[in-house]
Motif scaffolding. Sequence first.
Motif, short mmCIF file in Angstrom:
data_model
loop_
_atom_site.label_atom_id
_atom_site.label_comp_id
_atom_site.label_asym_id
_atom_site.label_seq_id
_atom_site.Cartn_x
_atom_site.Cartn_y
_atom_site.Cartn_z
N ASP A 153 -19.35 6.40 -2.01
CA ASP A 153 -18.46 6.94 -0.73
C ASP A 153 -18.79 8.35 0.04
N THR B 135 -5.64 0.68 -2.84
CA THR B 135 -6.27 0.78 -2.31
C THR B 135 -7.13 -0.17 -2.07
N SER B 136 -7.56 -0.21 -0.50
CA SER B 136 -8.78 -1.06 -0.47
C SER B 136 -9.83 -0.98 -0.49
N ALA B 137 -10.36 0.32 -1.24
CA ALA B 137 -11.37 0.47 -1.78
C ALA B 137 -12.85 0.21 -0.40
N TYR C 104 0.20 -1.12 0.01
CA TYR C 104 -0.48 0.17 -0.36
C TYR C 104 0.99 1.18 -0.18
N ASN D 200 -8.21 8.81 -5.45
CA ASN D 200 -7.87 8.87 -4.69
C ASN D 200 -6.66 10.03 -5.66
C1 FAD Z 1 -11.57 16.01 -4.13
C2 FAD Z 1 -11.97 14.93 -3.07
C3 FAD Z 1 -13.17 14.34 -3.17
C4 FAD Z 1 -13.23 13.36 -1.98
N1 FAD Z 1 -14.97 13.10 -1.71
C5 FAD Z 1 -14.96 11.83 -0.84
C6 FAD Z 1 -16.24 11.70 -0.15
O1 FAD Z 1 -16.95 11.86 -0.73
N2 FAD Z 1 -16.21 10.22 0.44
C7 FAD Z 1 -14.75 9.48 1.12
O2 FAD Z 1 -15.03 8.92 1.70
N3 FAD Z 1 -14.10 10.22 0.59
C8 FAD Z 1 -13.01 11.10 0.32
N4 FAD Z 1 -12.18 11.36 -0.81
C9 FAD Z 1 -10.74 10.83 -0.29
C10 FAD Z 1 -10.78 9.91 -0.77
O3 FAD Z 1 -9.74 9.87 -1.89
C11 FAD Z 1 -10.84 8.32 -0.50
O4 FAD Z 1 -11.68 8.18 1.00
C12 FAD Z 1 -10.53 7.53 -1.31
O5 FAD Z 1 -10.28 7.95 -2.58
C13 FAD Z 1 -11.46 5.89 -0.55
O6 FAD Z 1 -10.50 5.07 -1.08
P1 FAD Z 1 -10.27 3.71 -0.48
O7 FAD Z 1 -10.95 3.43 0.63
O8 FAD Z 1 -9.71 2.81 -0.94
O9 FAD Z 1 -8.51 4.54 0.65
P2 FAD Z 1 -7.66 3.90 0.68
O10 FAD Z 1 -6.82 4.48 0.38
O11 FAD Z 1 -7.70 2.59 1.23
O12 FAD Z 1 -7.83 4.69 2.99
C14 FAD Z 1 -8.61 3.38 3.62
C15 FAD Z 1 -9.49 4.82 3.98
O13 FAD Z 1 -9.59 5.89 4.89
C16 FAD Z 1 -10.09 7.30 4.32
N5 FAD Z 1 -9.52 8.00 3.26
C17 FAD Z 1 -8.10 7.47 2.72
N6 FAD Z 1 -7.71 8.70 2.03
C18 FAD Z 1 -8.99 9.62 2.20
C19 FAD Z 1 -8.02 11.12 1.80
N7 FAD Z 1 -7.30 11.50 1.70
N8 FAD Z 1 -9.17 11.77 2.97
C20 FAD Z 1 -10.23 10.68 4.21
N9 FAD Z 1 -10.19 9.95 4.13
C21 FAD Z 1 -9.02 9.37 3.57
C22 FAD Z 1 -11.20 6.58 3.72
O14 FAD Z 1 -12.32 5.65 4.63
C23 FAD Z 1 -10.67 4.91 3.01
O15 FAD Z 1 -11.29 4.08 2.96
C24 FAD Z 1 -12.11 12.84 -1.29
C25 FAD Z 1 -11.33 12.98 -2.18
C26 FAD Z 1 -11.04 14.14 -3.27
C27 FAD Z 1 -9.59 14.70 -3.57
#
Ligand code: FAD
Length: 368
Positions: A172, A35-37, A21, A141
Amino acid sequence: MTRSAGLDALAAFLAGRGAAYAADRNTDPGSEPTTSALSPYLRRRLLTEEEVVRAALDALGERGSEAFIAEVFWRTYFKGHLETHPEAWSRYRVGLADARARLAAEPGLRRTYDRAVEGRTGIDGFDSWAGQLVEAGWLHNHVRMWFASIWIFTLRLPWELGADHFLRHLLDGDPASNTLSWRWVAGLHTRGKHYLARRENIRRYTQGRHEPAGLDEEAGPLEETIPPREVPLSRADAPPDGPVALLMHLDDLHPESLPLGRAEVVRVWGLLAHADGAMERVRAADAAAMADGLGRAAAHFGCPAEPAPAGWTEDVPVVAAWAPVGPSADVLPSRCQRVRRPWDERAWPLSTRGFFRLKRAIPDLTGA
Ligand SMILES: Cc1cc2nc3c(=O)[nH]c(=O)nc-3n(C[C@H](O)[C@H](O)[C@H](O)COP(=O)(O)OP(=O)(O)OC[C@H]3O[C@@H](n4cnc5c(N)ncnc54)[C@H](O)[C@@H]3O)c2cc1C
């Protein structure tokens, strides 16, 4: 959208791509995510941050899970930050109404907006991400950062329209993470520090699939005269002793781990409040998640659990998990007693300024 699907996804991530990761998380290979989604599950607390963090620590160890855990804390941070700066949400709503009025009055802006949401801008990458958002309801992200940056600084569209478009389509979609991330990209969250999408960065992290020309890589940050005011964190209620009705909502669908003290849950009702204008796919995910939560609640508490009927009344105190700023908080009845998880109780007071105060406290908060 069930807790059991979330647990499977968590286990698969930790046994597979979790190990890489830290190295891979910024890359969007366009196929399987790096990433984890897990975000649609975390958003609704079908999985709690706490259990995801503990599972990561167990599976990957302290060092191996550090980068992932920090990202999970970004979610907690944004929640705590919006709770203590609710004006960031109310101003977004006002800004959105203004931007919609401009769309109706300015044909040039309307054309640019339509091209952006329909993926017809001609900007390499952006157009396929616009399609992916609508078709899959999820974006990596880094893609979200590029998309928001191009929206604001190259297409010169109001950021509130982009945030709204995300909130309606993302599985999300979350008031805190979404609003504050858009503000962060714009240079409003960390004042004067904006995020500019660069052609070379996009080429590198899409492994050469996209290399957009014509991005404004010199634009300045957006500005606002006064940042959203900080307010004290509202106090949560202590759960009453004895019989209660539990009101479940989309911000917390793991009633089994709620801190309910000596309350005895005799009835559970589900309150479904979607984001404004949420797409059918998002509503269906919300409904499935709620059905899953109600089913587990009925089994766990051994009582009836069903969607809240219109005009319901109760003869016992009504308790709910704390609903942070957003649609669920807007519809929770005022007579309801709101309990907060120890996770939020400890982390949110550290989320009033920048992320790094909370980040420094992570070892303390996780006991790692
Ligand atoms: C413009 C913009 C809008 C976004 N809108 C949302 C949204 O509406 N809902 C949302 O959950 N996230 C949002 N994010 C944050 C982030 O992009 C997503 O949480 C992330 O892409 C989810 O993918 P993942 O579960 O594979 O993340 P992973 O990288 O696997 O991370 C694990 C968990 O950590 C949290 N996380 C990770 N990165 C972030 C981050 N930068 N900010 C906040 N939490 C994070 C999430 O809950 C995620 O599931 C946004 C980011 C940007 C730049």
